[in-house]
Write an enzyme that holds these catalytic residues in place. Sequence first.
Site: not given
Ligand SMILES: N[C@H](CCC[C@H](N)C(=O)O)C(=O)O
Length: 281
Positions: A13, A75, A77, A158, A207-208, A216, A219
Amino acid sequence: MTIQFLKMHGLGNDFVVIDARNRPVPLTATQVVAIGDRRRGVGFDQLILIEPPQDTAADIFMRILNPDGSEAGACGNATRCVASLVGRGLVRDELVIQTISGLLRCWLHADGTVTVDMGPARLDWQQIPVAEACDTLHLPASAGPLSDGVAVNMGNPHAVHFVPDAEDVDLTRWGPELERHPFFPDRANIEVASVTGPSSVRMRVWERGAGITDACGSGACAVGVAAIRRGLVTGRRVCVTLDGGVLDIEWREDGHVLMTGPVATSFAGTLGADLLGGEAL
Ligand SMILES: N[C@H](CCC[C@H](N)C(=O)O)C(=O)O
Protein backbone atom coordinates in the site's frame (compact mmCIF):
# COMPACT_ATOMS: atom_id res chain seq x y z
CA MET A 1 10.00 25.80 -5.19
CA THR A 2 10.90 22.12 -5.56
CA ILE A 3 9.16 19.55 -3.38
CA GLN A 4 11.08 16.57 -2.03
CA PHE A 5 9.20 13.37 -1.24
CA LEU A 6 9.74 9.85 0.03
CA LYS A 7 8.04 6.88 -1.61
CA MET A 8 7.05 4.46 1.15
CA HIS A 9 4.73 1.50 1.55
CA GLY A 10 3.14 -0.76 4.06
CA LEU A 11 2.69 -4.24 2.54
CA GLY A 12 2.56 -2.69 -0.92
CA ASN A 13 0.00 0.00 0.00
CA ASP A 14 2.09 2.83 -1.36
CA PHE A 15 2.48 6.45 -0.41
CA VAL A 16 4.09 9.67 -1.49
CA VAL A 17 5.17 11.28 1.78
CA ILE A 18 5.94 15.01 1.88
CA ASP A 19 7.36 16.68 4.97
CA ALA A 20 5.57 20.05 5.19
CA ARG A 21 6.52 20.82 8.78
CA ASN A 22 8.92 23.64 7.92
CA ARG A 23 7.01 25.05 4.97
CA PRO A 24 3.35 24.72 3.94
CA VAL A 25 2.74 22.65 0.79
CA PRO A 26 -0.72 23.80 -0.39
CA LEU A 27 -1.49 21.21 -3.10
CA THR A 28 -4.67 21.61 -5.14
CA ALA A 29 -6.84 18.55 -5.86
CA THR A 30 -5.67 18.79 -9.48
CA GLN A 31 -2.04 18.61 -8.37
CA VAL A 32 -2.77 15.66 -6.05
CA VAL A 33 -4.40 13.76 -8.92
CA ALA A 34 -1.45 14.58 -11.22
CA ILE A 35 1.11 13.36 -8.66
CA GLY A 36 -0.90 10.17 -8.26
CA ASP A 37 -0.91 9.38 -11.98
CA ARG A 38 0.87 6.02 -12.31
CA ARG A 39 2.40 7.00 -15.69
CA ARG A 40 2.86 10.75 -15.81
CA GLY A 41 3.29 11.23 -12.08
CA VAL A 42 4.82 9.34 -9.18
CA GLY A 43 1.75 7.23 -8.42
CA PHE A 44 0.40 6.43 -4.96
CA ASP A 45 -2.52 4.91 -3.09
CA GLN A 46 -2.43 7.87 -0.74
CA LEU A 47 -0.45 11.13 -0.62
CA ILE A 48 0.63 12.00 2.92
CA LEU A 49 1.50 15.49 4.14
CA ILE A 50 3.37 15.72 7.45
CA GLU A 51 2.40 19.05 9.01
CA PRO A 52 2.95 20.75 12.38
CA PRO A 53 0.56 19.48 15.06
CA GLN A 54 -2.52 21.53 15.97
CA ASP A 55 -2.94 19.59 19.25
CA THR A 56 -0.16 20.04 21.83
CA ALA A 57 -0.51 16.33 22.70
CA ALA A 58 0.65 15.38 19.18
CA ASP A 59 4.11 15.31 17.64
CA ILE A 60 2.86 15.91 14.09
CA PHE A 61 -0.32 16.28 12.03
CA MET A 62 -0.78 13.77 9.18
CA ARG A 63 -3.00 14.74 6.23
CA ILE A 64 -4.21 11.89 4.03
CA LEU A 65 -5.24 12.37 0.39
CA ASN A 66 -6.59 9.77 -2.03
CA PRO A 67 -5.60 9.61 -5.73
CA ASP A 68 -8.98 11.11 -6.63
CA GLY A 69 -8.10 14.15 -4.52
CA SER A 70 -10.49 13.34 -1.66
CA GLU A 71 -9.26 13.59 1.93
CA ALA A 72 -9.39 10.51 4.16
CA GLY A 73 -9.69 10.33 7.93
CA ALA A 74 -7.43 7.34 8.43
CA CYS A 75 -4.63 5.44 6.76
CA GLY A 76 -3.19 2.69 8.94
CA ASN A 77 -0.35 1.63 6.68
CA ALA A 78 0.78 5.21 6.13
CA THR A 79 0.55 5.91 9.85
CA ARG A 80 3.11 3.17 10.48
CA CYS A 81 5.36 4.59 7.74
CA VAL A 82 5.16 8.16 9.06
CA ALA A 83 5.66 7.00 12.65
CA SER A 84 8.79 5.15 11.60
CA LEU A 85 10.04 8.15 9.61
CA VAL A 86 9.44 10.72 12.34
CA GLY A 87 9.88 8.52 15.40
CA ARG A 88 13.25 7.07 14.47
CA GLY A 89 14.65 10.58 14.78
CA LEU A 90 13.17 11.03 18.24
CA VAL A 91 14.68 9.70 21.44
CA ARG A 92 11.45 8.00 22.46
CA ASP A 93 10.24 4.82 20.82
CA GLU A 94 6.72 6.20 20.64
CA LEU A 95 4.96 9.24 19.27
CA VAL A 96 1.48 10.68 18.76
CA ILE A 97 0.16 11.44 15.30
CA GLN A 98 -2.81 13.77 14.89
CA THR A 99 -5.28 13.22 12.05
CA ILE A 100 -8.65 14.79 11.24
CA SER A 101 -10.20 11.78 13.03
CA GLY A 102 -8.19 12.03 16.24
CA LEU A 103 -4.89 11.22 17.94
CA LEU A 104 -3.04 7.98 17.17
CA ARG A 105 -0.36 6.66 19.55
CA CYS A 106 2.41 4.72 17.81
CA TRP A 107 5.14 2.43 19.15
CA LEU A 108 8.31 1.67 17.16
CA HIS A 109 9.78 -1.82 17.67
CA ALA A 110 13.40 -2.93 17.37
CA ASP A 111 12.53 -5.29 14.52
CA GLY A 112 11.35 -2.36 12.40
CA THR A 113 7.64 -3.02 12.81
CA VAL A 114 5.28 -0.41 14.22
CA THR A 115 2.17 -0.72 16.39
CA VAL A 116 -0.53 1.94 16.04
CA ASP A 117 -3.48 2.49 18.35
CA MET A 118 -5.95 3.26 15.58
CA GLY A 119 -8.44 4.57 18.11
CA PRO A 120 -11.86 3.22 18.95
CA ALA A 121 -13.92 1.26 16.43
CA ARG A 122 -17.03 3.38 15.83
CA LEU A 123 -20.03 1.08 15.32
CA ASP A 124 -23.18 3.21 15.52
CA TRP A 125 -24.94 3.79 12.16
CA GLN A 126 -24.49 7.57 12.49
CA GLN A 127 -20.74 7.19 13.13
CA ILE A 128 -20.08 5.14 9.99
CA PRO A 129 -22.06 7.03 8.52
CA VAL A 130 -24.89 5.25 6.70
CA ALA A 131 -28.01 6.88 5.28
CA GLU A 132 -30.57 5.38 7.68
CA ALA A 133 -30.80 3.79 11.10
CA CYS A 134 -29.80 0.14 10.94
CA ASP A 135 -27.99 -2.66 12.74
CA THR A 136 -24.43 -2.11 11.49
CA LEU A 137 -23.78 -5.84 11.97
CA HIS A 138 -26.13 -6.61 9.06
CA LEU A 139 -26.21 -3.88 6.42
CA PRO A 140 -29.13 -3.75 3.96
CA ALA A 141 -26.95 -2.51 1.04
CA SER A 142 -25.73 -5.07 -1.50
CA ALA A 143 -24.10 -5.40 -4.92
CA GLY A 144 -23.87 -8.71 -6.76
CA PRO A 145 -22.48 -11.37 -4.39
CA LEU A 146 -21.69 -8.76 -1.71
CA SER A 147 -24.47 -8.51 0.85
CA ASP A 148 -25.12 -8.57 4.60
CA GLY A 149 -22.06 -6.40 5.29
CA VAL A 150 -20.70 -5.20 8.63
CA ALA A 151 -19.99 -1.47 8.96
CA VAL A 152 -17.07 -0.18 11.04
CA ASN A 153 -15.62 3.34 11.16
CA MET A 154 -11.89 3.47 11.98
CA GLY A 155 -11.66 7.18 11.35
CA ASN A 156 -12.92 6.32 7.87
CA PRO A 157 -15.92 4.24 6.75
CA HIS A 158 -15.63 0.50 5.98
CA ALA A 159 -18.14 -2.12 4.87
CA VAL A 160 -16.88 -5.68 5.43
CA HIS A 161 -18.46 -8.60 3.56
CA PHE A 162 -17.78 -12.19 4.62
CA VAL A 163 -17.69 -14.61 1.68
CA PRO A 164 -16.66 -18.28 1.23
CA ASP A 165 -13.47 -17.30 -0.67
CA ALA A 166 -12.24 -13.67 -0.70
CA GLU A 167 -10.01 -14.43 -3.69
CA ASP A 168 -13.01 -15.52 -5.72
CA VAL A 169 -14.83 -12.16 -5.70
CA ASP A 170 -14.70 -9.82 -8.73
CA LEU A 171 -13.87 -6.80 -6.58
CA THR A 172 -13.15 -4.61 -9.60
CA ARG A 173 -16.77 -5.15 -10.61
CA TRP A 174 -18.58 -4.90 -7.29
CA GLY A 175 -16.27 -2.67 -5.24
CA PRO A 176 -17.01 0.63 -7.01
CA GLU A 177 -20.75 -0.08 -7.04
CA LEU A 178 -20.81 -0.46 -3.26
CA GLU A 179 -18.26 2.33 -2.66
CA ARG A 180 -20.73 4.78 -4.20
CA HIS A 181 -23.95 3.14 -2.99
CA PRO A 182 -26.40 5.82 -1.71
CA PHE A 183 -26.46 3.95 1.61
CA PHE A 184 -22.96 5.38 2.22
CA PRO A 185 -23.32 9.19 2.09
CA ASP A 186 -19.53 9.62 2.46
CA ARG A 187 -18.85 6.60 0.24
CA ALA A 188 -17.03 3.66 1.88
CA ASN A 189 -14.01 1.38 1.70
CA ILE A 190 -15.25 -2.07 0.71
CA GLU A 191 -13.71 -5.28 2.08
CA VAL A 192 -14.33 -8.93 1.29
CA ALA A 193 -13.11 -11.44 3.87
CA SER A 194 -13.05 -15.18 4.45
CA VAL A 195 -12.20 -16.90 7.71
CA THR A 196 -9.15 -19.16 7.38
CA GLY A 197 -8.69 -20.31 10.99
CA PRO A 198 -9.77 -19.78 14.62
CA SER A 199 -7.99 -16.40 14.66
CA SER A 200 -7.11 -15.74 11.03
CA VAL A 201 -8.88 -14.06 8.13
CA ARG A 202 -8.01 -13.47 4.47
CA MET A 203 -9.19 -10.12 3.12
CA ARG A 204 -9.09 -8.01 -0.02
CA VAL A 205 -10.08 -4.37 -0.36
CA TRP A 206 -11.55 -1.86 -2.77
CA GLU A 207 -10.50 1.47 -1.27
CA ARG A 208 -12.67 4.57 -1.42
CA GLY A 209 -11.11 7.01 -3.86
CA ALA A 210 -8.28 4.62 -4.74
CA GLY A 211 -9.56 1.23 -5.93
CA ILE A 212 -7.95 -2.13 -5.21
CA THR A 213 -4.80 -1.83 -3.09
CA ASP A 214 -2.33 -4.47 -1.86
CA ALA A 215 -3.21 -3.69 1.73
CA CYS A 216 -5.35 -1.41 3.88
CA GLY A 217 -4.49 -0.99 7.55
CA SER A 218 -7.74 0.65 8.63
CA GLY A 219 -9.53 -1.97 6.53
CA ALA A 220 -7.72 -4.78 8.34
CA CYS A 221 -8.82 -3.22 11.63
CA ALA A 222 -12.42 -3.12 10.37
CA VAL A 223 -12.22 -6.76 9.26
CA GLY A 224 -10.83 -7.84 12.63
CA VAL A 225 -13.57 -6.01 14.51
CA ALA A 226 -16.26 -7.35 12.17
CA ALA A 227 -15.06 -10.95 12.54
CA ILE A 228 -15.05 -10.64 16.33
CA ARG A 229 -18.49 -8.97 16.37
CA ARG A 230 -19.89 -11.77 14.24
CA GLY A 231 -18.29 -14.45 16.45
CA LEU A 232 -16.32 -15.85 13.50
CA VAL A 233 -12.98 -15.96 15.35
CA THR A 234 -11.91 -16.77 18.92
CA GLY A 235 -10.41 -14.14 21.23
CA ARG A 236 -9.72 -10.50 20.34
CA ARG A 237 -6.56 -10.83 18.22
CA VAL A 238 -6.84 -11.57 14.52
CA CYS A 239 -4.14 -12.34 11.97
CA VAL A 240 -5.30 -10.60 8.79
CA THR A 241 -3.76 -11.69 5.50
CA LEU A 242 -3.99 -9.17 2.67
CA ASP A 243 -2.71 -9.34 -0.89
CA GLY A 244 0.50 -7.61 0.25
CA GLY A 245 1.11 -9.47 3.50
CA VAL A 246 -0.03 -9.91 7.10
CA LEU A 247 -1.18 -7.46 9.77
CA ASP A 248 -1.73 -8.24 13.46
CA ILE A 249 -4.99 -6.73 14.73
CA GLU A 250 -6.16 -6.58 18.34
CA TRP A 251 -9.53 -5.16 19.39
CA ARG A 252 -8.97 -4.26 23.02
CA GLU A 253 -11.67 -4.44 25.67
CA ASP A 254 -11.61 -0.63 25.86
CA GLY A 255 -12.76 -0.51 22.24
CA HIS A 256 -9.46 0.66 20.77
CA VAL A 257 -7.95 -1.27 17.88
CA LEU A 258 -4.19 -1.96 17.71
CA MET A 259 -2.56 -2.69 14.36
CA THR A 260 1.01 -3.98 14.02
CA GLY A 261 2.95 -4.39 10.80
CA PRO A 262 6.02 -3.52 8.73
CA VAL A 263 7.06 -0.37 6.90
CA ALA A 264 9.38 0.21 3.92
CA THR A 265 10.97 3.10 2.07
CA SER A 266 11.30 2.60 -1.69
CA PHE A 267 13.05 5.80 -2.86
CA ALA A 268 13.36 9.58 -2.50
CA GLY A 269 12.53 12.04 -5.23
CA THR A 270 11.67 15.57 -6.27
CA LEU A 271 8.36 16.65 -7.79
CA GLY A 272 8.96 18.44 -11.11
CA ALA A 273 7.39 21.76 -12.10
CA ASP A 274 5.59 20.14 -15.05
CA LEU A 275 3.95 17.72 -12.66
CA LEU A 276 2.68 20.61 -10.55
CA GLY A 277 1.32 22.37 -13.62
CA GLY A 278 3.74 25.23 -13.23
CA GLU A 279 1.57 26.56 -10.38
CA ALA A 280 3.56 28.38 -7.74
CA LEU A 281 3.70 26.58 -4.42
N1 LIG B 1 -4.78 2.62 2.75
C1 LIG B 1 -5.34 3.16 3.97
C2 LIG B 1 -6.81 3.40 3.89
C3 LIG B 1 -7.11 4.55 3.03
C4 LIG B 1 -8.56 4.87 3.16
C5 LIG B 1 -9.01 5.84 2.12
N2 LIG B 1 -9.13 5.18 0.84
C6 LIG B 1 -10.35 6.43 2.51
O1 LIG B 1 -10.90 7.17 1.70
O2 LIG B 1 -10.81 6.16 3.63
C7 LIG B 1 -5.02 2.30 5.20
O3 LIG B 1 -3.96 1.65 5.19
O4 LIG B 1 -5.81 2.34 6.16
